[in-house]
Design a protein around this motif. Structure first.
Motif, short mmCIF file in Angstrom:
data_model
loop_
_atom_site.label_atom_id
_atom_site.label_comp_id
_atom_site.label_asym_id
_atom_site.label_seq_id
_atom_site.Cartn_x
_atom_site.Cartn_y
_atom_site.Cartn_z
N UNK A 19 0.83 -1.21 0.00
CA UNK A 19 0.00 0.00 0.00
C UNK A 19 0.86 1.26 0.00
N UNK A 20 2.01 1.19 0.66
CA UNK A 20 2.90 2.35 0.69
C UNK A 20 3.55 2.58 -0.67
N UNK A 21 3.89 1.48 -1.36
CA UNK A 21 4.55 1.60 -2.65
C UNK A 21 3.58 1.91 -3.79
N UNK A 22 2.36 1.41 -3.70
CA UNK A 22 1.35 1.63 -4.75
C UNK A 22 0.03 2.06 -4.13
N UNK A 23 -0.04 3.31 -3.67
CA UNK A 23 -1.26 3.76 -2.99
C UNK A 23 -2.47 3.88 -3.92
N UNK A 24 -2.26 3.80 -5.22
CA UNK A 24 -3.38 3.92 -6.16
C UNK A 24 -4.17 2.63 -6.29
N UNK A 25 -3.63 1.52 -5.79
CA UNK A 25 -4.27 0.22 -5.96
C UNK A 25 -5.46 0.08 -5.01
N UNK A 26 -6.65 0.04 -5.57
CA UNK A 26 -7.85 -0.12 -4.75
C UNK A 26 -7.93 -1.50 -4.12
N UNK A 27 -7.54 -2.52 -4.86
CA UNK A 27 -7.60 -3.89 -4.34
C UNK A 27 -6.65 -4.07 -3.17
N UNK A 28 -5.44 -3.55 -3.30
CA UNK A 28 -4.47 -3.64 -2.21
C UNK A 28 -4.95 -2.94 -0.96
N UNK A 29 -5.55 -1.78 -1.14
CA UNK A 29 -6.07 -1.04 0.01
C UNK A 29 -7.22 -1.78 0.66
N UNK A 30 -8.11 -2.38 -0.13
CA UNK A 30 -9.23 -3.14 0.44
C UNK A 30 -8.73 -4.36 1.22
N UNK A 31 -7.74 -5.05 0.69
CA UNK A 31 -7.18 -6.20 1.41
C UNK A 31 -6.56 -5.75 2.73
N UNK A 32 -5.83 -4.65 2.69
CA UNK A 32 -5.21 -4.13 3.92
C UNK A 32 -6.28 -3.71 4.93
N UNK A 33 -7.35 -3.10 4.46
CA UNK A 33 -8.43 -2.69 5.38
C UNK A 33 -9.11 -3.91 5.99
N UNK A 34 -9.43 -4.91 5.16
CA UNK A 34 -10.08 -6.11 5.68
C UNK A 34 -9.19 -6.86 6.66
N UNK A 35 -7.91 -6.91 6.41
CA UNK A 35 -6.99 -7.61 7.31
C UNK A 35 -6.80 -6.90 8.63
N UNK A 36 -7.02 -5.60 8.63
CA UNK A 36 -6.84 -4.83 9.85
C UNK A 36 -8.10 -4.64 10.67
N UNK A 37 -9.20 -5.27 10.26
CA UNK A 37 -10.45 -5.14 11.03
C UNK A 37 -10.26 -5.66 12.44
N UNK A 38 -10.93 -5.17 13.42
CA UNK A 38 -11.92 -4.09 13.45
C UNK A 38 -11.29 -2.70 13.58
N UNK A 39 -9.97 -2.66 13.81
CA UNK A 39 -9.31 -1.38 14.06
C UNK A 39 -9.33 -0.48 12.83
N UNK A 40 -9.32 -1.06 11.64
CA UNK A 40 -9.27 -0.25 10.44
C UNK A 40 -10.57 0.49 10.18
N UNK A 41 -11.61 0.19 10.92
CA UNK A 41 -12.86 0.94 10.77
C UNK A 41 -12.67 2.41 11.14
N UNK A 42 -11.58 2.71 11.83
CA UNK A 42 -11.30 4.11 12.16
C UNK A 42 -11.00 4.91 10.90
N UNK A 43 -10.72 4.23 9.78
CA UNK A 43 -10.51 4.94 8.52
C UNK A 43 -11.76 5.71 8.09
N UNK A 44 -12.92 5.26 8.54
CA UNK A 44 -14.15 5.94 8.18
C UNK A 44 -14.24 7.33 8.80
#
Length: 103
Positions: free
Chosen positions: A32-57
């Motif tokens: 995600x740091x190297x390719x921040x434009x990738x929507x799929x990579x960001x979604x995988x990172x968000x799902x893997x970080x649940x429930x804490x990643x809900x703070x992104x909202x």
């Protein structure tokens, strides 16, 4: 009847899960740091970080959103990995404390 082998298998299962989660987390965050434009990579990172990643909202649309989001994702993966490692190591200590009964 549980045996020592089944306990060690269960113990190694927790360690394996913690190791895999830690490695995948590092790969996702670096990707995600190297390719921040990738929507799929960001979604995988968000799902893997649940429930804490809900703070992104709660992020606003300010200029530093991408860096803040990446920090939140890295923190959420770190918290989950720490909890998994704590569980794996805690179970290891409990297994060593169980007295062995010889017949």
């Amino acid at each position: 009847m549980p045996t020592a082998n089944s306990r060690s298998f269960q113990l190694s299962g927790w360690r394996l899960a913690a190791s895999i989660y830690t490695i995948v987390g590092v790969i996702c965050i670096v990707a995600c740091a190297l390719a921040p434009e990738s929507d799929v990579g960001m979604l995988i990172a968000i799902l893997g970080g649940l429930p804490w990643s809900l703070s992104l909202l709660t992020l606003g649309l300010s200029p530093g959103v991408a860096h803040t989001a990446l920090l939140l994702l890295a923190g959420s993966w770190a918290i989950n990995a720490a909890l998994l490692w704590w569980l794996a190591l805690r179970r290891r200590r409990q297994v060593h404390r169980v007295p062995s009964h010889s017949a």
